[in-house]
Write a protein that holds these residues in place. Structure first.
Motif, PDB file in Angstrom:
ATOM      1  N   UNK A   1     107.634   5.292 -63.650  1.00  0.00           N
ATOM      2  CA  UNK A   1     108.561   5.656 -64.729  1.00  0.00           C
ATOM      3  C   UNK A   1     109.951   5.059 -64.464  1.00  0.00           C
TER       4      UNK A   1
ATOM      5  N   UNK B   1     107.214  -1.128 -73.663  1.00  0.00           N
ATOM      6  CA  UNK B   1     107.851  -0.287 -72.649  1.00  0.00           C
ATOM      7  C   UNK B   1     108.786   0.726 -73.298  1.00  0.00           C
TER       8      UNK B   1
ATOM      9  N   UNK C   1     108.548   4.860 -73.370  1.00  0.00           N
ATOM     10  CA  UNK C   1     109.652   5.714 -72.920  1.00  0.00           C
ATOM     11  C   UNK C   1     110.084   6.661 -74.028  1.00  0.00           C
TER      12      UNK C   1
ATOM     13  N   UNK D   1     114.614  10.028 -60.778  1.00  0.00           N
ATOM     14  CA  UNK D   1     116.016   9.724 -60.474  1.00  0.00           C
ATOM     15  C   UNK D   1     116.160   9.093 -59.093  1.00  0.00           C
TER      16      UNK D   1
ATOM     17  N   UNK E   1     113.585  -1.526 -66.386  1.00  0.00           N
ATOM     18  CA  UNK E   1     113.295  -2.761 -67.108  1.00  0.00           C
ATOM     19  C   UNK E   1     114.002  -2.823 -68.461  1.00  0.00           C
ATOM     20  N   UNK E   2     114.478  -1.646 -68.931  1.00  0.00           N
ATOM     21  CA  UNK E   2     115.121  -1.624 -70.242  1.00  0.00           C
ATOM     22  C   UNK E   2     116.479  -2.298 -70.145  1.00  0.00           C
ATOM     23  N   UNK E   3     116.745  -3.220 -71.076  1.00  0.00           N
ATOM     24  CA  UNK E   3     117.989  -3.993 -70.985  1.00  0.00           C
ATOM     25  C   UNK E   3     119.161  -3.226 -71.595  1.00  0.00           C
ATOM     26  N   UNK E   4     118.842  -2.251 -72.464  1.00  0.00           N
ATOM     27  CA  UNK E   4     119.935  -1.505 -73.097  1.00  0.00           C
ATOM     28  C   UNK E   4     120.277  -0.321 -72.211  1.00  0.00           C
TER      29      UNK E   4
ATOM     30  N   UNK F   1     109.894   1.443 -65.168  1.00  0.00           N
ATOM     31  CA  UNK F   1     109.902   1.236 -66.619  1.00  0.00           C
ATOM     32  C   UNK F   1     111.317   1.388 -67.175  1.00  0.00           C
ATOM     33  N   UNK F   2     112.043   2.416 -66.706  1.00  0.00           N
ATOM     34  CA  UNK F   2     113.411   2.610 -67.191  1.00  0.00           C
ATOM     35  C   UNK F   2     114.292   1.439 -66.768  1.00  0.00           C
TER      36      UNK F   2
ATOM     37  N   UNK G   1     120.532   3.265 -73.658  1.00  0.00           N
ATOM     38  CA  UNK G   1     119.216   3.834 -73.974  1.00  0.00           C
ATOM     39  C   UNK G   1     118.541   4.346 -72.701  1.00  0.00           C
TER      40      UNK G   1
ATOM     41  N   UNK H   1     110.594  13.144 -65.086  1.00  0.00           N
ATOM     42  CA  UNK H   1     111.905  12.542 -65.318  1.00  0.00           C
ATOM     43  C   UNK H   1     112.857  12.785 -64.164  1.00  0.00           C
TER      44      UNK H   1
ATOM     45  N   UNK I   1     117.300   8.185 -71.993  1.00  0.00           N
ATOM     46  CA  UNK I   1     115.916   8.522 -71.620  1.00  0.00           C
ATOM     47  C   UNK I   1     115.917   9.325 -70.325  1.00  0.00           C
ATOM     48  N   UNK I   2     116.681   8.848 -69.354  1.00  0.00           N
ATOM     49  CA  UNK I   2     116.700   9.522 -68.054  1.00  0.00           C
ATOM     50  C   UNK I   2     117.242  10.952 -68.180  1.00  0.00           C
TER      51      UNK I   2
END
Lengths: 312, 293
Positions: free
Chosen positions: A103, B14, B18, A190, A109-112, A106-107, A115, A186, A119-120
């Motif tokens: 997880x 992805x 999420x 962290x 990898x998010x470029x924004x 995955x977080x 966002x 979640x 999510x976190x």
């Protein structure tokens, strides 16, 4: 003049002595508190060796030696059941302990970034609600007759009669482990997220130079970078194997699923307080504590051998 | 650099996954919220997105639940007093243990830390609590958790990172132990104390099992906390409706459903309120957990 220096020194010395005494005196009440709540209960282990019934003093009870330990191991249907459930649920939870790492990757990898932050933040909320609330949510959303799940599934014609995950014996372990994953995923991510940020950026740049794509970077840089964190958490989980928590299984276990969901923590309470089998429950508790300490030393030993560093 | 922001197919998948999990984490809270503001009839048909047939009935009916007001009071009382007590006791102990003049320092430190690993088990603990008269006593909520080994480790590590000269120069000026603790140690260790405040408070608010264990029978009086009351209410699945027909019974059942939703929301509301502000302390807390004992 010399005289003066000596008295000064003496007074400084006695000042130091005074301070030492003061420190210990101030510490005493707190030592008393941990003594009462952590050490004195240890004397209660003697209840496992006598026939105790409430109201009696320890010395009024008949000494029975290892009778209750023998009862645990020879008359062992309950013991085997409780042990099996505890170990099965802990093992399944340990298997799921890779999920927070995945997880977190995955977080990351998010470029924004905003966002990712949202999510976190949102996914760690369930960790901070009580098990009673989780029970309430599961009850209303999933398992009562006109729960959301049942209304939707029946509306879609997928099932003909209401389902109830809380009374489903066959999938009891899977249901509990899923609920636990939902609650902790979640939050547990962290620690991996921060481990990811502390990975040397030069490694990624070097991988870029080598022409690595995203997957290759995850596989050859990120995952190796998370291994030591994963390993420490794994050892901690192993040392905690016998304590999978009272709250979850007391609340979410129903009469129908007790066969699968009775774990050490709930069994000791049920036997001891509800059924008044104080001595038997104490013996069971001793067994659990001793095995836990052994597991803990094993985890520490393994950590020392493999990482050259103890975890405690 | 801008090209890096382009969304690829795996990237989109992805993000979708999420989003889905984020939804799964938030929706139950939202579900409870919207159902508690809907009419029982609407709840029976299913309320999924926004409140239907808006009514405050469930919340006005909360007053009927015996002991609710006192349980809210107890929950707040244990949260506030328990947090203050834990922070003061644990930090003062840590401060004393960090002092280099403390004799037998290592032994005394271990005396506290070992309690993390030594566990007598529930029954001996229960009998001890009974023996010292903490059953049906408010103090059972806050006293056993006052001195916590884990917090002592965290605070002591932090205090030891404070430059020794600050404390020494205060000592030169004649400041005593309490004065140094209150005026130097406490203000300087604010970051770590904030984490501990947050964790202890959430924990106190959420704990219910000590209530079930130690508050029994008539003597428990009005000492039950909100979580326990909710637990009891969820347990009593069948609403007794003497003399009511089947339809009326069903209606009662449904309205008890909205009542439970309302009660659940009341229970979770304080956590949701403070969560956005406390979030960074939670994050910091788990990182501090990584320090070695």
């Amino acid at each position: 003049m010399g005289d003066n220096a000596v008295t000064k020194r003496v007074s400084r010395l006695s000042g130091r002595r005074q301070k030492q005494i003061k420190l210990v005196l101030f510490l005493l009440p707190f030592m008393a508190m941990v003594t009462i709540f952590s050490y004195i209960p240890l004397f209660g282990w003697s209840y496992a060796f006598v026939d105790y019934s409430p109201g009696l003093q320890l010395w009024e009870c008949e000494f029975v030696g290892l009778k209750y330990f023998e009862r645990i191991f020879t008359n062992s249907a309950d013991f085997i059941k409780v042990m099996r459930n505890t170990l099965a649920i802990s093992s399944l939870n340990i298997c799921c302990s890779v999920l927070p790492a995945i997880f977190a990757i995955a977080i990351s990898q998010v470029k924004y970034k905003r966002f990712a932050k949202v999510v976190q933040t949102c996914t760690s909320i369930p960790n901070f609600i009580s098990w009673v609330l989780v029970y309430s949510i599961v009850f209303m959303l999933l398992s009562s007759e006109n729960s959301a799940l049942n209304n939707i599934l029946m509306g879609l014609g997928l099932i003909s009669s209401p389902v109830n995950p809380l009374t489903d014996v066959d999938h009891a372990w899977a249901v509990q482990v899923s609920i636990n994953v939902w609650k902790t995923l979640g939050y547990n991510a962290i620690i991996y997220l921060s481990a990811i940020t502390s990975i040397d950026q030069e490694l990624y740049q070097a991988a870029d130079v080598d022409g690595a794509n995203n997957w290759q970077k995850i596989l050859h840089v990120t995952i190796p970078g998370l291994l030591s964190t994963f390993f420490v958490l794994l050892l901690l989980a192993i040392s905690n194997m016998l304590s999978n928590g009272f709250d979850q299984f007391w609340l979410l276990g129903t009469g129908m699923t007790w066969d699968k969901l009775e774990v050490f923590d709930t069994y000791v309470y049920r036997m001891g307080i509800r059924n008044m089998e104080y001595s038997l429950a104490t013996a069971m508790g001793i067994f659990k504590s001793v095995v836990s300490i052994l597991l803990l030393s094993f985890a520490n030993f393994a950590s020392k051998r493999l990482r050259g560093n103890s975890i405690f | 650099m801008e090209s890096k922001k382009r969304l690829t197919v795996p990237g989109a998948i992805n993000i979708l996954i999420l989003l889905l999990f984020t939804f799964l984490c938030l929706y139950p809270m939202w579900y409870i919220f919207i159902n508690s503001w809907s009419s029982p009839a609407a709840v029976n048909r299913g309320v999924y997105f926004i409140p239907l047939e808006f009514t405050t009935e469930a919340y006005t009916n909360l007053g009927q639940i015996p002991g609710l007001t006192s349980s809210i009071f107890i929950s707040f009382a244990r949260t506030i007093s328990g947090t203050i007590l834990t922070v003061l006791c644990s930090s003062f102990t840590a401060y004393l243990l960090a002092d280099k003049f403390l004799p037998a320092k290592k032994f005394l430190y271990r005396f506290f830390i070992v309690t993390m690993y030594v566990n007598a088990g529930f029954i001996p603990y229960y009998l001890t609590i009974s023996a010292i008269g903490l059953r049906n006593n408010f103090l059972v909520y806050i006293l056993p958790a006052a001195v916590q080994a884990y917090f002592i480790i965290l605070i002591k590590t932090y205090i030891e990172s404070i430059p020794g000269e600050m404390v020494e120069s205060a000592e030169m000026d004649g400041a005593g132990i309490f004065r140094i603790y209150a005026q130097i140690i406490m203000p300087l260790s604010k970051p770590i104390l904030a984490c501990i405040v947050v964790f202890t408070a959430v924990n106190q608010w959420n704990t219910w099992s000590d209530d079930m264990f130690f508050m029994q029978g008539r003597n428990a009086g009005n000492l039950h906390c909100l979580q326990y009351l909710l637990y009891q209410n969820l347990q009593s699945n069948v609403v007794t409706s003497v003399g009511a027909g089947a339809a009326a019974g069903a209606a009662m059942k449904v309205s008890s459903m909205t009542l439970r939703m309302a009660m659940s929301f009341v229970t979770i509301f304080p956590i949701l309120c403070v969560y956005p502000f406390m979030q960074r302390y939670f994050t910091k807390g788990i990182m501090l957990g990584a320090v070695k004992g």
